[in-house]
Design a protein around this motif. Structure first.
Motif, PDB file in Angstrom:
ATOM      1  N   HIS A  36      43.350  46.265  27.636  1.00 57.67           N
ATOM      2  CA  HIS A  36      43.693  45.396  28.756  1.00 57.67           C
ATOM      3  C   HIS A  36      42.712  45.578  29.914  1.00 57.67           C
ATOM      4  N   ALA A  37      42.337  46.832  30.183  1.00 57.04           N
ATOM      5  CA  ALA A  37      41.381  47.097  31.260  1.00 57.04           C
ATOM      6  C   ALA A  37      40.028  46.453  30.963  1.00 57.04           C
ATOM      7  N   LYS A  38      39.600  46.546  29.705  1.00 65.45           N
ATOM      8  CA  LYS A  38      38.317  45.938  29.323  1.00 65.45           C
ATOM      9  C   LYS A  38      38.384  44.418  29.393  1.00 65.45           C
ATOM     10  N   LYS A  39      39.516  43.859  29.050  1.00 65.25           N
ATOM     11  CA  LYS A  39      39.704  42.412  29.133  1.00 65.25           C
ATOM     12  C   LYS A  39      39.627  41.957  30.587  1.00 65.25           C
ATOM     13  N   ALA A  40      40.287  42.700  31.478  1.00 67.66           N
ATOM     14  CA  ALA A  40      40.216  42.374  32.906  1.00 67.66           C
ATOM     15  C   ALA A  40      38.788  42.531  33.423  1.00 67.66           C
ATOM     16  N   LYS A  41      38.094  43.545  32.938  1.00 69.81           N
ATOM     17  CA  LYS A  41      36.691  43.753  33.325  1.00 69.81           C
ATOM     18  C   LYS A  41      35.855  42.527  32.963  1.00 69.81           C
ATOM     19  N   ASP A  42      36.018  42.002  31.769  1.00 71.44           N
ATOM     20  CA  ASP A  42      35.222  40.855  31.329  1.00 71.44           C
ATOM     21  C   ASP A  42      35.465  39.643  32.215  1.00 71.44           C
ATOM     22  N   PHE A  43      36.699  39.393  32.565  1.00 74.96           N
ATOM     23  CA  PHE A  43      36.995  38.257  33.446  1.00 74.96           C
ATOM     24  C   PHE A  43      36.441  38.499  34.855  1.00 74.96           C
ATOM     25  N   PHE A  44      36.519  39.747  35.317  1.00 77.99           N
ATOM     26  CA  PHE A  44      35.981  40.068  36.637  1.00 77.99           C
ATOM     27  C   PHE A  44      34.478  39.845  36.673  1.00 77.99           C
ATOM     28  N   LEU A  45      33.771  40.334  35.660  1.00 79.77           N
ATOM     29  CA  LEU A  45      32.310  40.209  35.642  1.00 79.77           C
ATOM     30  C   LEU A  45      31.869  38.755  35.465  1.00 79.77           C
ATOM     31  N   SER A  46      32.735  37.921  34.870  1.00 80.56           N
ATOM     32  CA  SER A  46      32.385  36.507  34.727  1.00 80.56           C
ATOM     33  C   SER A  46      32.284  35.813  36.074  1.00 80.56           C
ATOM     34  N   LYS A  47      32.886  36.423  37.079  1.00 78.71           N
ATOM     35  CA  LYS A  47      32.838  35.865  38.427  1.00 78.71           C
ATOM     36  C   LYS A  47      31.720  36.476  39.271  1.00 78.71           C
ATOM     37  N   ARG A  48      31.041  37.464  38.730  1.00 78.17           N
ATOM     38  CA  ARG A  48      30.022  38.192  39.495  1.00 78.17           C
ATOM     39  C   ARG A  48      28.635  37.860  38.968  1.00 78.17           C
ATOM     40  N   PRO A  49      27.746  37.381  39.811  1.00 82.31           N
ATOM     41  CA  PRO A  49      26.375  37.049  39.368  1.00 82.31           C
ATOM     42  C   PRO A  49      25.703  38.263  38.722  1.00 82.31           C
ATOM     43  N   GLY A  50      25.137  38.056  37.544  1.00 81.69           N
ATOM     44  CA  GLY A  50      24.429  39.134  36.867  1.00 81.69           C
ATOM     45  C   GLY A  50      25.331  40.116  36.155  1.00 81.69           C
ATOM     46  N   GLY A  51      26.662  39.934  36.265  1.00 79.55           N
ATOM     47  CA  GLY A  51      27.585  40.833  35.565  1.00 79.55           C
ATOM     48  C   GLY A  51      27.463  42.272  36.010  1.00 79.55           C
ATOM     49  N   LYS A 153      29.975  52.783  44.585  1.00 78.25           N
ATOM     50  CA  LYS A 153      30.630  51.684  43.871  1.00 78.25           C
ATOM     51  C   LYS A 153      31.765  51.100  44.708  1.00 78.25           C
ATOM     52  N   GLU A 154      31.887  49.762  44.658  1.00 80.75           N
ATOM     53  CA  GLU A 154      33.045  49.139  45.274  1.00 80.75           C
ATOM     54  C   GLU A 154      34.263  49.400  44.405  1.00 80.75           C
ATOM     55  N   ILE A 155      35.389  49.731  45.050  1.00 84.82           N
ATOM     56  CA  ILE A 155      36.627  50.023  44.338  1.00 84.82           C
ATOM     57  C   ILE A 155      37.642  48.954  44.738  1.00 84.82           C
ATOM     58  N   PHE A 156      38.062  48.157  43.764  1.00 85.41           N
ATOM     59  CA  PHE A 156      38.919  47.012  44.040  1.00 85.41           C
ATOM     60  C   PHE A 156      40.378  47.321  43.714  1.00 85.41           C
ATOM     61  N   THR A 157      41.259  46.858  44.591  1.00 81.97           N
ATOM     62  CA  THR A 157      42.692  46.992  44.374  1.00 81.97           C
ATOM     63  C   THR A 157      43.380  45.706  44.802  1.00 81.97           C
ATOM     64  N   THR A 158      44.612  45.521  44.345  1.00 79.70           N
ATOM     65  CA  THR A 158      45.359  44.329  44.745  1.00 79.70           C
ATOM     66  C   THR A 158      45.779  44.425  46.202  1.00 79.70           C
ATOM     67  N   ASP A 159      46.390  45.546  46.565  1.00 74.45           N
ATOM     68  CA  ASP A 159      46.847  45.787  47.934  1.00 74.45           C
ATOM     69  C   ASP A 159      47.067  47.283  48.103  1.00 74.45           C
ATOM     70  N   THR A 160      47.282  47.692  49.336  1.00 72.13           N
ATOM     71  CA  THR A 160      47.491  49.115  49.619  1.00 72.13           C
ATOM     72  C   THR A 160      48.928  49.388  50.070  1.00 72.13           C
ATOM     73  N   PHE A 179      39.256  39.820  41.729  1.00 69.57           N
ATOM     74  CA  PHE A 179      40.034  40.857  41.058  1.00 69.57           C
ATOM     75  C   PHE A 179      41.386  40.302  40.611  1.00 69.57           C
ATOM     76  N   PHE A 180      42.048  39.549  41.492  1.00 72.43           N
ATOM     77  CA  PHE A 180      43.310  38.921  41.097  1.00 72.43           C
ATOM     78  C   PHE A 180      43.090  37.942  39.943  1.00 72.43           C
ATOM     79  N   TYR A 181      42.005  37.176  40.018  1.00 72.58           N
ATOM     80  CA  TYR A 181      41.690  36.241  38.949  1.00 72.58           C
ATOM     81  C   TYR A 181      41.557  36.985  37.616  1.00 72.58           C
ATOM     82  N   ALA A 182      40.847  38.110  37.639  1.00 73.41           N
ATOM     83  CA  ALA A 182      40.609  38.879  36.415  1.00 73.41           C
ATOM     84  C   ALA A 182      41.916  39.394  35.820  1.00 73.41           C
TER      85      ALA A 182
END
Length: 491
Positions: A36-51, A153-160, A179-182
């Motif tokens: 699941h984490a790797k799946k979310a990673k793939d969707f996240f990187l699809s939104k980031r130029p250059g992956g 590294k940037e560390i992403f979270t939904t909320d604190t 991150f939410f999209y991913a």
């Protein structure tokens, strides 16, 4: 053992004699957190130029909360995004995922030794590593050190929200839409493990619905229906409901999310119960309707058959690539055609009545929604500002994909609130014969809801409890014939 229904799934009275405390096909397997984490990673990187992989995810799970001015905790519900990346239901945990190394780390709460005498020893680091699909297990006290080790590294979270008072809250970036999209897109389609959990929640729910239909002699109040469903759910190991059950009789069935569940069923004819069990954070969502006496009245059966036809015709269109909006509108067209036959709709063609939007007076909600860890699951792309009254409450506005789980739940309601509002619009009112509508007030409403997995070639219905009106009648009558004494003796 007598069974009902036309699916291959066997629906028992309940699982009380030999409870199945989990799906057997998942025994010995771990919840696939890393996948699941790797799946979310793939969707996240699809939104980031250059992956760019120089980033990390960090999430806090839900924690126990005290009621105000009290030492009692509110019911615990795990954060669904956190659960998706861990499979862990322990309160007060955290998780991190390094996108570059793909290392997944679970953080357990530090041991409160004063609490051990009250609650026992918590899960150990060693046992947690064996139980969960993670690379490393640490204690919460090591979070700050671990996050600082990510360097630049940037560390992403939904909320604190659950850790805003902690010093490490300043090390993370919250609210990032990518991150939410991913996370949402990753949760959209279910893997085999998740489908196993959903099927088990559905099986428990089937048994609960049949138990409610079977025990009408002791169900003289909507509360009794609610209690009967929950009793059989807990007996099968599902201690949580996926949502507050909707248990209504007569005209109350016309209120879509009726949750009072406290009125007498005396002198009423129809019952509607919308209720689903939860298994390991995965939900079932099923609605069934039946006559209290076991005998369908002419009007009740007419409306039931219309809703059944709406569901059947929509069901046949479920497959990858299908437009959920088109299937929803198809259900409206079926309702219009059948209402013309009943004489409820008059003075117009099917096309004219469809264009007037008058059918929304009787079918105001969407055909269904995504289902998963949330009853109304994420990534549906709803548009609640849509000016079209036929579409505004449709929670799924994207083509179907293999692995989606959706509810197919058309309904037909005779609600004074909805109908009186619609009659104020002459463009709709001219198509309604209120003398005919008057015959149906006592029913309140009918909704039929099944949980549907989209497969590569079509669909699989996860819901096994019968919806055939003759079989429903037989179940209700069999329960009535046993009488009150029988049910009081077994409970």
């Amino acid at each position: 053992m007598q069974t009902y229904g036309t699916t291959q799934q066997i629906v028992q009275q309940d699982n009380t004699e030999n409870p199945r405390m989990g799906p057997t096909e998942l025994e010995g397997k771990k919840y696939p957190a890393k996948a699941h984490a790797k799946k979310a990673k793939d969707f996240f990187l699809s939104k980031r130029p250059g992956g760019e992989t120089s980033a990390a995810f960090f999430l806090g799970g839900a924690d126990l909360l005290l009621y105000p001015y009290c030492d009692q905790t509110a019911p615990f519900r795990q954060n669904r995004y956190f659960y998706y990346l861990t499979g862990c239901e322990i309160p007060g945990c955290f998780v991190s995922f390094d996108l570059e190394s793909e290392k997944l780390t679970l953080f357990l709460p530090d041991i409160d030794y004063d609490d051990v005498m009250w609650s026992g020893l918590p899960l150990s680091i060693k046992d947690a590593k064996q139980k969960y699909d993670v690379d490393e297990v640490l204690y919460v006290s090591e979070i700050e050190k671990s996050l600082k080790a990510f360097g630049s590294k940037e560390i992403f979270t939904t909320d604190t929200d659950v850790f805003k008072s902690k010093s490490f809250s300043t090390l993370v970036k919250s609210g990032d839409q990518d991150f939410f999209y991913a996370l949402d897109e990753a949760r959209l389609t279910k893997d085999e493990f998740e489908i196993g959990l959903l099927k088990h929640a559905a099986l428990i729910t089937d048994n609960c619905h049949k138990a409610v239909m079977s025990a009408l002699p002791i169900e003289t109040n909507e509360t009794h229906i609610h209690a009967e469903f929950m009793y059989h759910s807990v007996r099968q190991g599902a201690k949580n409901m996926a949502y507050d059950p909707i248990c209504c009789a007569g005209p109350h069935c016309g209120t879509l999310h009726y949750v009072k569940n406290d009125s007498s069923t005396e002198n009423q004819h129809s019952i509607l119960i919308d209720a689903g069990a939860e298994w390991n954070c995965y939900a079932a969502d099923v609605t069934r309707c039946f006559p209290i006496s076991g005998e369908w009245t002419k009007e009740h059966l007419e409306i039931y058959n219309i809703v059944s036809k709406m569901q059947d015709e929509a069901m046949e269109g479920i497959k990858p690539g299908a437009s959920w909006e088109d299937l929803h509108l198809l259900a409206h067209k079926v309702l219009i055609k059948e209402f013309i036959k009943l004489g409820i709709f008059v003075n117009g063609t099917e096309e004219e009545i469809f264009a007037s939007k008058a059918s929304a007076m009787f079918f105001p909600h969407g055909l269904g929604h995504l289902l998963g860890m949330d009853t109304h699951d994420v990534a549906g792309h709803a548009n609640y500002s849509d000016p079209d009254p036929l579409l505004v409450y449709l929670r799924l506005r994207r083509p179907l994909e293999k692995g989606m789980v959706v509810t197919n739940e058309p309904g037909c309601y005779f609600s004074p609130f909805l109908i009186e509002a619609g009659l104020k619009d002459p463009s709709k009112a001219k198509y309604i014969d209120m003398d005919v509508v008057e015959k149906y007030w006592y029913i309140g409403g009918v909704r039929i809801e099944d949980d549907i997995l989209v497969t590569s070639t079509g669909y699989e219905n996860l819901t096994g409890i019968t919806k055939d009106p003759k079989e429903i009648s037989a179940i209700v009558k069999a329960g009535i014939s046993r009488g009150k004494d029988y049910f009081h003796n077994i409970v």
